[in-house]
Design an enzyme around this catalytic site. Structure first.
Site, PDB file in Angstrom:
ATOM      1  N   GLY A   1       0.865  -1.181   0.000  1.00 30.36           N
ATOM      2  CA  GLY A   1       0.000   0.000   0.000  1.00 30.36           C
ATOM      3  C   GLY A   1       0.899   1.227   0.000  1.00 30.36           C
ATOM      4  CG  PHE A   2      -0.691   5.176   0.155  1.00 31.43           C
ATOM      5  CD1 PHE A   2      -0.398   6.028  -0.890  1.00 31.43           C
ATOM      6  CD2 PHE A   2      -1.997   4.734   0.314  1.00 31.43           C
ATOM      7  CE1 PHE A   2      -1.378   6.446  -1.765  1.00 31.43           C
ATOM      8  CE2 PHE A   2      -2.985   5.141  -0.556  1.00 31.43           C
ATOM      9  CZ  PHE A   2      -2.679   6.000  -1.593  1.00 31.43           C
ATOM     10  N   GLY A   3       2.450   2.803   2.475  1.00 35.95           N
ATOM     11  CA  GLY A   3       3.655   2.686   3.290  1.00 35.95           C
ATOM     12  C   GLY A   3       4.682   1.766   2.647  1.00 35.95           C
TER      13      GLY A   3
ATOM     14  CD  GLU B   1     -14.420  10.495   0.146  1.00 36.00           C
ATOM     15  OE1 GLU B   1     -13.447  11.210   0.368  1.00 36.00           O
ATOM     16  OE2 GLU B   1     -14.344   9.245   0.057  1.00 36.00           O
TER      17      GLU B   1
ATOM     18  CG  ASP C   1      -4.154   3.014   7.640  1.00 34.61           C
ATOM     19  OD1 ASP C   1      -3.656   4.148   7.806  1.00 34.61           O
ATOM     20  OD2 ASP C   1      -5.128   2.789   6.896  1.00 34.61           O
TER      21      ASP C   1
HETATM   22  C1  FAD Z   1     -12.425   4.572   1.219  1.00 39.22           C
HETATM   23  C2  FAD Z   1     -11.171   5.203   1.749  1.00 39.22           C
HETATM   24  C3  FAD Z   1     -10.900   6.547   1.481  1.00 39.22           C
HETATM   25  C4  FAD Z   1      -9.738   7.137   1.960  1.00 39.22           C
HETATM   26  N1  FAD Z   1      -9.493   8.450   1.662  1.00 39.22           N
HETATM   27  C5  FAD Z   1      -8.321   9.017   2.049  1.00 39.22           C
HETATM   28  C6  FAD Z   1      -7.996  10.360   1.667  1.00 39.22           C
HETATM   29  O1  FAD Z   1      -8.788  11.030   1.009  1.00 39.22           O
HETATM   30  N2  FAD Z   1      -6.794  10.857   2.071  1.00 39.22           N
HETATM   31  C7  FAD Z   1      -5.899  10.129   2.794  1.00 39.22           C
HETATM   32  O2  FAD Z   1      -4.806  10.623   3.115  1.00 39.22           O
HETATM   33  N3  FAD Z   1      -6.188   8.866   3.190  1.00 39.22           N
HETATM   34  C8  FAD Z   1      -7.367   8.295   2.829  1.00 39.22           C
HETATM   35  N4  FAD Z   1      -7.657   7.003   3.197  1.00 39.22           N
HETATM   36  C9  FAD Z   1      -6.732   6.294   4.099  1.00 39.22           C
HETATM   37  C10 FAD Z   1      -5.540   5.747   3.337  1.00 39.22           C
HETATM   38  O3  FAD Z   1      -5.954   5.062   2.190  1.00 39.22           O
HETATM   39  C11 FAD Z   1      -4.773   4.828   4.284  1.00 39.22           C
HETATM   40  O4  FAD Z   1      -4.378   5.577   5.403  1.00 39.22           O
HETATM   41  C12 FAD Z   1      -3.544   4.271   3.588  1.00 39.22           C
HETATM   42  O5  FAD Z   1      -3.920   3.454   2.510  1.00 39.22           O
HETATM   43  C13 FAD Z   1      -2.692   3.489   4.571  1.00 39.22           C
HETATM   44  O6  FAD Z   1      -1.585   2.974   3.892  1.00 39.22           O
HETATM   45  P1  FAD Z   1      -0.923   1.608   4.370  1.00 39.22           P
HETATM   46  O7  FAD Z   1       0.248   1.379   3.481  1.00 39.22           O
HETATM   47  O8  FAD Z   1      -0.724   1.621   5.824  1.00 39.22           O
HETATM   48  O9  FAD Z   1      -2.049   0.512   4.110  1.00 39.22           O
HETATM   49  P2  FAD Z   1      -2.799   0.133   2.774  1.00 39.22           P
HETATM   50  O10 FAD Z   1      -2.695   1.197   1.756  1.00 39.22           O
HETATM   51  O11 FAD Z   1      -4.154  -0.298   3.208  1.00 39.22           O
HETATM   52  O12 FAD Z   1      -1.979  -1.108   2.224  1.00 39.22           O
HETATM   53  C14 FAD Z   1      -1.897  -2.320   2.922  1.00 39.22           C
HETATM   54  C15 FAD Z   1      -1.452  -3.378   1.937  1.00 39.22           C
HETATM   55  O13 FAD Z   1      -1.144  -4.550   2.659  1.00 39.22           O
HETATM   56  C16 FAD Z   1      -1.681  -5.661   1.983  1.00 39.22           C
HETATM   57  N5  FAD Z   1      -1.909  -6.698   2.993  1.00 39.22           N
HETATM   58  C17 FAD Z   1      -2.694  -6.627   4.090  1.00 39.22           C
HETATM   59  N6  FAD Z   1      -2.607  -7.754   4.810  1.00 39.22           N
HETATM   60  C18 FAD Z   1      -1.754  -8.563   4.147  1.00 39.22           C
HETATM   61  C19 FAD Z   1      -1.260  -9.870   4.388  1.00 39.22           C
HETATM   62  N7  FAD Z   1      -1.627 -10.580   5.458  1.00 39.22           N
HETATM   63  N8  FAD Z   1      -0.389 -10.403   3.495  1.00 39.22           N
HETATM   64  C20 FAD Z   1      -0.005  -9.708   2.402  1.00 39.22           C
HETATM   65  N9  FAD Z   1      -0.442  -8.461   2.120  1.00 39.22           N
HETATM   66  C21 FAD Z   1      -1.295  -7.896   2.988  1.00 39.22           C
HETATM   67  C22 FAD Z   1      -2.945  -5.150   1.342  1.00 39.22           C
HETATM   68  O14 FAD Z   1      -3.326  -5.941   0.238  1.00 39.22           O
HETATM   69  C23 FAD Z   1      -2.525  -3.736   0.937  1.00 39.22           C
HETATM   70  O15 FAD Z   1      -1.995  -3.695  -0.368  1.00 39.22           O
HETATM   71  C24 FAD Z   1      -8.819   6.382   2.731  1.00 39.22           C
HETATM   72  C25 FAD Z   1      -9.088   5.039   3.007  1.00 39.22           C
HETATM   73  C26 FAD Z   1     -10.248   4.456   2.512  1.00 39.22           C
HETATM   74  C27 FAD Z   1     -10.524   3.002   2.799  1.00 39.22           C
END
Ligand code: FAD
Length: 440
Positions: free
Chosen positions: A18-20, A176, A305
Site C-alpha cells: 500500500g502507501f507505506g 463521500e 495504518d
Molecule cells: C475509502 C477510503 C478513502 C480514503 N481516503 C483518504 C484520503 O482522502 N486521504 C488520505 O490521506 N487517506 C485516505 N484514506 C486512508 C488511506 O488510504 C490509508 O491511510 C492508507 O492506505 C494506509 O496505507 P498503508 O500502506 O498503511 O495501508 P494500505 O494502503 O491499506 O496497504 C496495505 C497493503 O497490505 C496488503 N496486505 C494486508 N494484509 C496482508 C497480508 N496478510 N499479506 C499480504 N499483504 C497484505 C494489502 O493488500 C494492501 O496492499 C482512505 C481510506 C479508505 C478506505
C-alpha cells in the site's frame, strides 16, 4: 575456487504494498539490499478514490497499478503475491500461505487496516465495507442492481426497501459515499427508468456522534451537512447503530428498511500485533518507537495504518495515506543508511499538509493549518491533490479526462453490473455473504 569475500546482501522483507510499503520499497530500489515485497493483491490501490469506483464514476483499473510494473526496472526488488499468515520473530521468518517461509534481516510491516464492525460479525454479513476493489465493485453491483430490481418489482414495500440506501459512518468515506449515491440517483439515473423515480431514492447517513466530519473544524462540518441535505441526503446524527440485518438497520431506536447498507464506520489493524505477540494499541495497531521500530525488536518496523504513534499534538497520528507515505520514505531511508553503516537518523516527524473531504459536485472542504476552504475552491484543490497523488501517468490521464466528461455531461461511465445472473434477492444475499467472508 576462492570463496566470495563480498558480504551477503541484507535481506529485507516488506509485507504490504500500500502507501507505506510501496514508498519504503521505492526508497530501497537500486540499493545493495535484497528486498522482497509481499502483498496478497497484485496491485497497489489508491483507496481515496474507491468511492468513485463504488458509485460508477471510475473503473477499477483507473485507481490501481500492478505492483510488478512499479519495480520492473529494479532487479533487487522481488515481488511476491501471497498472504502473510504469521511471523517467527526469533527465527526471523515470515510465513506466506501456500508458499513457505521468507527469512529476513529487517522486516517492514505495512499491512494497513481492514473494515471493523466492532466485534459484530452478524453486521459484517449484512453490510458492505469499502476497503478493497472487491468491496467497491460489490457496492456498485448492489447500488445499480437495487435500481434495476426496483424498476421490475410491483410490491411497493419492496420497491421502497430497494430504493433506500443507508450509509453508516459520518467520516470522509461516509460523506463521500452518501453524496455520490445521491448525485447518481438525482442526476445520472434520473431519466433512465420508466416505473420508478430514481431521483426519489432515499439516501440516509447515520453517525453515532453529534456532527459529520468530526476531525474537521465545526463550521466545515456544518457546511458538509447542509450540502448533503441540499442533495437530499437524510442525516441521522447522535444515532448509534443498534442492529444491522439483511433488510435494514436500527439506529437510535429507529428502524430503517433498506436493501443496501454500507459500512464506513471503522477500521482495525489486526492481526500484526498478534503475529509478534505484543499487546496491541487502539484498534489492534502496533505501538512503535520514535524511529518506527517495534519496541524490543529493532529489526522490525511498522508503518502506516498498522502502527500507532503520537503525533506532534500528542494525539495518535491519523490513518491517512500521507502518514503512510512519509513513514515509508523515512523507514526506507533509515534502512538504506543502516546498510551503509550510517548512524541512526533523527526520529520520524510527520509533516501535516492538511485534510480534504469531498461532498459532491463543486462541494468539498479543506483545512491547511489556519486556512480553511469550502465549496468550489476546496473541490478544485481536492481534484488537483488527488490527481497528483494517484500513481501512474496513464491513470492520471484517464481519471482527469473522465472527470471532465462527467462534469460536462453529469454522466458516469462505469455503470456496468457484472456477476448478476441470479434472481434479485439471491444476488443480494450472496454478495453480502461473500463480502463478509473475505473480511474474516
Ligand atoms: C475509502 C477510503 C478513502 C480514503 N481516503 C483518504 C484520503 O482522502 N486521504 C488520505 O490521506 N487517506 C485516505 N484514506 C486512508 C488511506 O488510504 C490509508 O491511510 C492508507 O492506505 C494506509 O496505507 P498503508 O500502506 O498503511 O495501508 P494500505 O494502503 O491499506 O496497504 C496495505 C497493503 O497490505 C496488503 N496486505 C494486508 N494484509 C496482508 C497480508 N496478510 N499479506 C499480504 N499483504 C497484505 C494489502 O493488500 C494492501 O496492499 C482512505 C481510506 C479508505 C478506505
Amino acid at each position: 575456487m576462492q570463496p566470495s569475500l563480498r558480504p551477503a546482501p541484507v535481506r529485507i522483507v516488506i509485507i504490504g504494498a500500500g502507501f507505506g510499503g510501496l514508498y519504503a520499497a521505492r526508497r530501497l530500489a537500486g540499493t545493495t539490499a535484497d528486498v522482497t515485497l509481499i502483498d496478497r493483491e497484485n496491485h497497489h490501490l489508491f483507496q481515496p478514490l474507491l468511492y468513485q469506483v463504488a458509485t460508477a464514476a471510475l473503473s477499477s483499473s483507473d485507481i490501481a497499478t500492478p505492483i510488478r510494473s512499479v519495480f520492473a526496472r529494479f532487479p533487487n526488488i522481488r515481488v511476491v503475491m501471497g498472504e502473510a499468515t504469521g511471523i517467527d520473530a526469533v527465527a526471523r521468518t515470515v510465513a506466506v500461505r501456500d508458499t513457505g517461509d521468507f527469512p529476513y534481516d529487517i522486516l517492514v510491516l505495512a499491512t494497513g487496516a481492514s473494515t471493523s464492525w466492532f466485534g459484530h460479525d452478524e453486521w459484517a454479513k449484512a453490510s458492505i465495507g469499502l476497503k478493497s476493489l472487491e468491496d467497491a465493485e460489490t457496492i456498485r453491483r448492489r447500488v445499480l442492481g437495487a435500481f434495476e430490481w426496483a424498476e421490475s418489482r410491483r410490491d411497493p414495500v419492496e420497491v421502497d426497501r430497494l430504493m433506500t440506501f443507508v450509509v453508516v459512518g459520518g467520516g470522509p468515506t461516509g460523506v463521500e459515499l452518501a453524496g455520490s449515491i445521491a448525485e447518481l440517483a438525482r442526476s445520472t439515473l434520473a431519466r433512465d427508468f420508466r416505473h420508478i423515480k430514481a431521483a426519489e431514492a432515499r439516501v440516509i447517513l447515520c453517525d453515532a456522534g453529534p456532527r459529520l466530519l468530526a476531525s474537521f473544524p465545526e463550521p466545515l462540518s456544518r457546511y458538509a451537512a447542509s450540502r448533503l441535505q441540499r442533495l437530499g441526503v437524510e442525516l441521522r446524527l447522535n444515532a448509534a447503530v443498534e442492529q444491522v440485518t439483511d433488510d435494514g438497520i436500527t439506529a437510535a431506536g429507529e428502524r430503517i428498511d433498506s436493501a443496501t447498507v454500507l459500512w464506513a464506520a471503522g477500521v482495525a489493524a489486526q492481526p500484526a500485533a498478534a503475529w509478534i505477540g505484543i499487546k496491541p494499541g487502539p484498534h489492534g495497531t502496533l505501538p512503535v518507537a520514535a524511529d518506527l521500530s517495534v519496541p524490543g525488536y529493532p529489526e522490525i518496523f511498522a508503518i502506516g495504518d498498522v502502527m500507532t504513534r503520537p503525533g506532534p499534538d500528542g494525539k495518535p497520528l491519523p490513518g491517512l495515506a500521507t502518514v503512510a507515505k512519509q513513514q515509508g520514505r523515512y523507514v526506507g531511508a533509515l534502512i538504506a543508511g543502516r546498510i551503509r553503516g550510517r548512524q541512526p537518523s533523527s526520529p520520524f516527524r510527520y509533516r501535516d499538509w492538511g485534510s480534504l473531504a469531498i461532498i459532491g459536485r463543486s462541494a468539498a472542504v479543506a483545512e491547511f493549518g489556519r486556512i480553511r476552504l469550502k465549496g468550489t475552491s476546496a473541490w478544485l484543490t481536492w481534484g488537483a491533490v488527488h490527481l497528483t497523488l494517484l500513481m501512474g501517468m496513464r491513470n492520471r490521464a484517464v481519471v482527469y479526462v473522465t472527470w471532465i466528461w462527467s462534469w460536462l455531461t453529469w454522466g458516469r461511465g462505469a455503470r456496468l453490473i457484472i456477476g448478476s445472473r441470479y434472481p434479485a434477492t439471491t444476488l443480494f444475499r450472496e454478495t453480502v455473504g461473500a463480502n463478509a467472508a473475505q473480511e474474516h
